[in-house]
Design an enzyme around this catalytic site. Structure first.
Site, PDB file in Angstrom:
ATOM      1  N   MET A 128      -1.534   4.795   8.768  1.00 23.68           N
ATOM      2  CA  MET A 128      -1.164   4.418   7.398  1.00 23.68           C
ATOM      3  C   MET A 128      -0.554   3.020   7.360  1.00 23.68           C
ATOM      4  SD  MET A 128      -2.331   6.722   5.546  1.00 23.68           S
ATOM      5  CE  MET A 128      -1.750   5.887   4.084  1.00 23.68           C
ATOM      6  N   GLU A 129       0.172   2.655   8.409  1.00 22.58           N
ATOM      7  CA  GLU A 129       0.752   1.311   8.456  1.00 22.58           C
ATOM      8  C   GLU A 129      -0.349   0.252   8.510  1.00 22.58           C
ATOM      9  OE1 GLU A 129       4.018   3.974   9.095  1.00 22.58           O
ATOM     10  OE2 GLU A 129       1.977   3.945   9.867  1.00 22.58           O
ATOM     11  N   CYS A 180       5.152   9.668   4.757  1.00 15.36           N
ATOM     12  CA  CYS A 180       5.086   8.927   6.016  1.00 15.36           C
ATOM     13  C   CYS A 180       6.465   8.880   6.679  1.00 15.36           C
ATOM     14  CB  CYS A 180       4.599   7.505   5.767  1.00 15.36           C
ATOM     15  SG  CYS A 180       2.814   7.372   5.616  1.00 15.36           S
ATOM     16  N   HIS A 181       6.472   9.023   8.012  1.00 20.96           N
ATOM     17  CA  HIS A 181       7.719   8.910   8.752  1.00 20.96           C
ATOM     18  C   HIS A 181       8.061   7.434   8.969  1.00 20.96           C
ATOM     19  CE1 HIS A 181       6.319  12.965   9.745  1.00 20.96           C
ATOM     20  NE2 HIS A 181       7.580  13.266  10.031  1.00 20.96           N
ATOM     21  N   ASP A 226      -3.182 -11.742  -6.004  1.00 17.90           N
ATOM     22  CA  ASP A 226      -2.069 -12.257  -6.810  1.00 17.90           C
ATOM     23  C   ASP A 226      -2.048 -13.782  -6.832  1.00 17.90           C
ATOM     24  OD1 ASP A 226       0.585 -12.133  -8.181  1.00 17.90           O
ATOM     25  OD2 ASP A 226       1.228 -13.059  -6.301  1.00 17.90           O
TER      26      ASP A 226
END
Length: 416
Positions: A139-140, A86-87, A154
């Site tokens: 992707m972000e 990824c950039h 969590d």
């Protein structure tokens, strides 16, 4: 006029792999700078008590949803450090929205996500990321949704390690060479249906719980010989109904979402491992259910008008029928002549030997105490540690996650 050829996934080359098969970061220096937007989502499913704990801000680690929103935004900004090719992007927008998933039958309040087809609850995360640049931001958005779900896990894992993160997917992207892409409206926000597989016939493993569709010709009765672990000895087929020799029965009773099905599933596996032949009956307390596979021959028979449908193969048979009233439990049990014990899920008022399943001790939908189900036929109470420490009952208490101890209780009952 130069028309751009339509993309073909079967002919396109992977941009992150060069001609030698080595991975690379794509050179985007020649691409046009455009405004790009991506929307993604993911869901985390959990026990209803866990969802209530989060909504009531009772988690020991603090505000679960606020922390998850911040974590999602942070993850979006650091995606290039997690996904190798990824950039790095100068993100101009990052938004994380989290909605509780409603239970089936509940009125949909503002800010809640619609109930899932499988009836499970939890939280749905939706993310929006934007950038003005030369490469996409999908992707972000996906990373933000994933990390927000992981953060919820969590912060709640101490009370519910069985949570599941599902349906992480891109919903929409805008900008760039390929322009607009949007997931089909029928897919957005819906849980994927479980595939019926290629097997002709009916899946009976938890089918009454998993069935999402209620057919007009409600299916009321079903029986089948399940596929048992492979052994050298042939499996006997059920004999004719024999009410004179009833099989031992243990009911698992508790209010909705108390964890009955999960516990029964584990106990079945453990008793089977010990060499005990197990049968099961699930009581479905609603108007109807459908356990057939749409489009299969038996399903077509039923929808054409058959009131009693059967299907037989070399190693399995199944049947289901429409009835004018609920089939008595005794009629079903009389058919279970090929097993050593029948585990019944439900039938609280049937007076059977039972194990009460009470994860928290309170039925939130009815305001009733699960402890009221304990009676003189109760073999044990399966509950969590917090409840066991604060109650006094005249029956053994067992950790709800300890299927070995529950199987021991069933086996002791069989040896009487």
């Amino acid at each position: 006029m130069d028309h751009q050829a339509k993309r073909d996934a079967y002919r396109d080359e992977l941009t992150h792999v060069d001609e030698r098969g080595d991975v690379r970061m794509v050179d985007v220096s020649e691409k046009a700078e455009t405004k790009r937007i991506a929307l993604a989502e993911g869901s985390i499913l959990m026990h209803p008590e866990t969802q209530a704990m989060v909504l009531e801000d009772r988690a020991k680690k603090g505000d679960v949803l606020a922390c998850a929103r911040v974590a999602g935004i942070m993850a979006a900004k650091r995606t290039s450090e997690l996904i190798p090719m990824c950039h790095p992007l100068m993100i101009t927008k990052a938004k994380v929205e989290i909605e509780p998933i409603a239970a089936p039958g509940e009125s949909l309040a503002e800010g809640w996500a619609s109930a899932r087809a499988d009836g499970r609850v939890g939280f749905r995360v939706r993310t929006t990321c934007g950038v003005t640049g030369v490469t996409g931001i999908e992707m972000e958005a996906l990373t933000a949704a994933s990390v927000a779900c992981l953060t919820i896990y969590d912060m709640c894992k101490a009370v519910d390690r069985g949570m599941e993160i599902v349906d992480v997917r891109l919903l929409r992207k805008e900008g760039g060479r390929s322009g607009l892409w949007e997931r089909g409206a029928a897919e957005v926000g819906e849980a994927p249906e479980e595939a019926g597989g290629e097997r002709e016939g009916i899946s009976l493993s938890g089918a009454a719980d998993a069935a999402g569709a209620v057919d007009e010709g409600a299916v009321i009765a079903a029986s089948a010989v399940g596929t048992a672990p492979a052994t050298d000895a042939p499996r006997p087929a059920p004999a004719s109904p024999d009410a004179a020799c009833p099989v031992p029965v243990v009911a698992f009773v508790g209010y909705q979402n108390s964890g009955k099905t999960t516990l029964v599933e584990k106990v079945i596996a453990e008793l089977t491992r010990r060499g005990i032949r197990v049968g099961t009956i699930k009581h479905h307390g609603h108007a109807g259910f459908d356990i057939d596979v749409p489009g299969k021959d038996s399903w077509r028979h039923a929808h054409a008008g058959s009131r009693h449908v059967g299907i037989v193969s070399a190693e399995r048979y199944a049947e289901y029928a429409d009835t004018d009233s609920e089939l008595p439990l005794e009629h079903m049990l009389a058919r279970y002549t090929d097993v050593d014990v029948v585990l019944v899920e439900g039938y609280k008022a049937a007076g059977l030997a039972n194990i009460v399943v009470a994860r928290s001790g309170v039925d939130r939908m009815r305001g009733a105490s699960s402890l009221e189900l304990v009676d003189d036929r109760t073999l044990a109470l399966a509950c969590n540690d917090a409840l066991a420490m604060h109650i006094r009952v005249d029956v053994p208490t067992i950790d709800i996650n300890d299927e070995l101890a529950v199987a021991d209780a069933v086996e002791r009952y069989l040896s009487r």
